[in-house]
Scaffold this active site. Structure first.
Site: not given
Length: 294
Positions: A187, A246
């Protein structure tokens, strides 16, 4: 002379009082096209500036670091956006390159042909989308391989009990395990690359002047609004990735790959003669004009 009874003569058929419909209602004060043009003017004034192209990469990098530190030091409470199944993530971010490709394709074709009138040059500029597709494919494949070769299958999310019999992420998940490897943030990479690419291509609007009565004006205006809102979605979801998902190192590498993909093309290769070139800035067509020197 007034007719008997003192009433004024009726108006001619087909004419109405200004601002009113024949049925007595009021005309809309602004048409849908006027609202669209107003929105397009705002987006052009916001995204087409040289300062945006110059500072957006730094802003993305800084926001990634700030969001990552916030996630580590003071995590935000869970929200709708922290759910991976939210609408923006499922229908936009997961298809980020498809959205960017499909909107930039007609935008580049129409604006570049309008400025140059040369089909060959338009095809050359459209090859930027092929380059972008190659960058997207190579980077996502690389990230997947890195996660595969650095990962192991575990029995639980707490990384307890290694399942050595499962040697791939797909096999691990299929057997109810949990795969853990170095998962570079796709992303962060893709949203960075797509947002910067759109902003670079919208620089062509400096030289685009169209007749408001022409269908080309409507098409370009609609595409400007669509691309502008898409850019805001990419930046917003990039921020959500920074604060919710993340590890710092994974987002750092993802963002760096996005920045390298952008700079390696628009900041270096596209300045060379044998390349897709930068967006033309005027009808005089100077593809090698360096927009960073404005």
């Amino acid at each position: 002379m007034r007719p008997r009874g003192g009433t004024a003569p009726s108006r001619a058929k087909g004419k109405t009082v200004a601002g009113r419909t024949p049925g007595g209602g009021r005309w809309p004060t602004r048409s849908g096209m006027e609202h669209l043009e107003c929105c397009a003017r705002f987006l052009r004034g916001t995204l087409v500036r040289a300062a945006v192209r110059r500072y957006l990469p730094w802003a993305l990098a800084a926001s990634m670091l700030a969001g990552s530190l916030l996630k580590e030091l003071s995590p935000l409470p869970e929200s709708y956006l922290s759910n991976k199944r939210n609408v923006l993530n499922v229908y936009f971010v997961k298809l980020a390159w498809a959205w960017t490709f499909c909107l930039l394709l007609p935008f580049i074709a129409l604006t570049n042909y309008h400025l140059t009138g040369k089909a060959g040059l338009v095809l050359r500029r459209l090859s930027t989308l092929l380059v972008g597709t190659a960058i997207w494919y190579v980077c996502t494949a690389l990230f997947s391989n890195i996660e595969h070769y650095t990962g192991s299958c575990y029995q639980s999310p707490a990384l307890e009990g290694v399942r050595k019999e499962h040697q791939s992420k797909k096999q691990c998940h299929g057997e109810g395990g949990f795969w853990h490897g170095f998962d570079i943030s796709g992303h962060s990479f893709l949203l960075t690359f797509c947002a910067l690419m759109i902003v670079e291509e919208m620089a062509v609007l400096h030289g685009v002047k169209t007749d408001r009565s022409h269908c080309l004006h409507t098409a370009i205006t609609t595409l400007v609004v669509a691309l502008g809102f898409l850019t805001f979605i990419w930046v917003w979801m990039f921020l959500c990735t920074a604060v919710y998902f993340h590890d710092l190192s994974q987002k750092l590498f993802g963002t760096l790959f996005g920045l390298l993909g952008w700079y390696g093309t628009y900041g270096f290769w596209y300045l060379k003669p044998f390349s897709p070139g930068l967006p033309p800035q005027s009808s005089s067509l100077n593809l090698k004009q360096d927009s960073y020197k404005e």
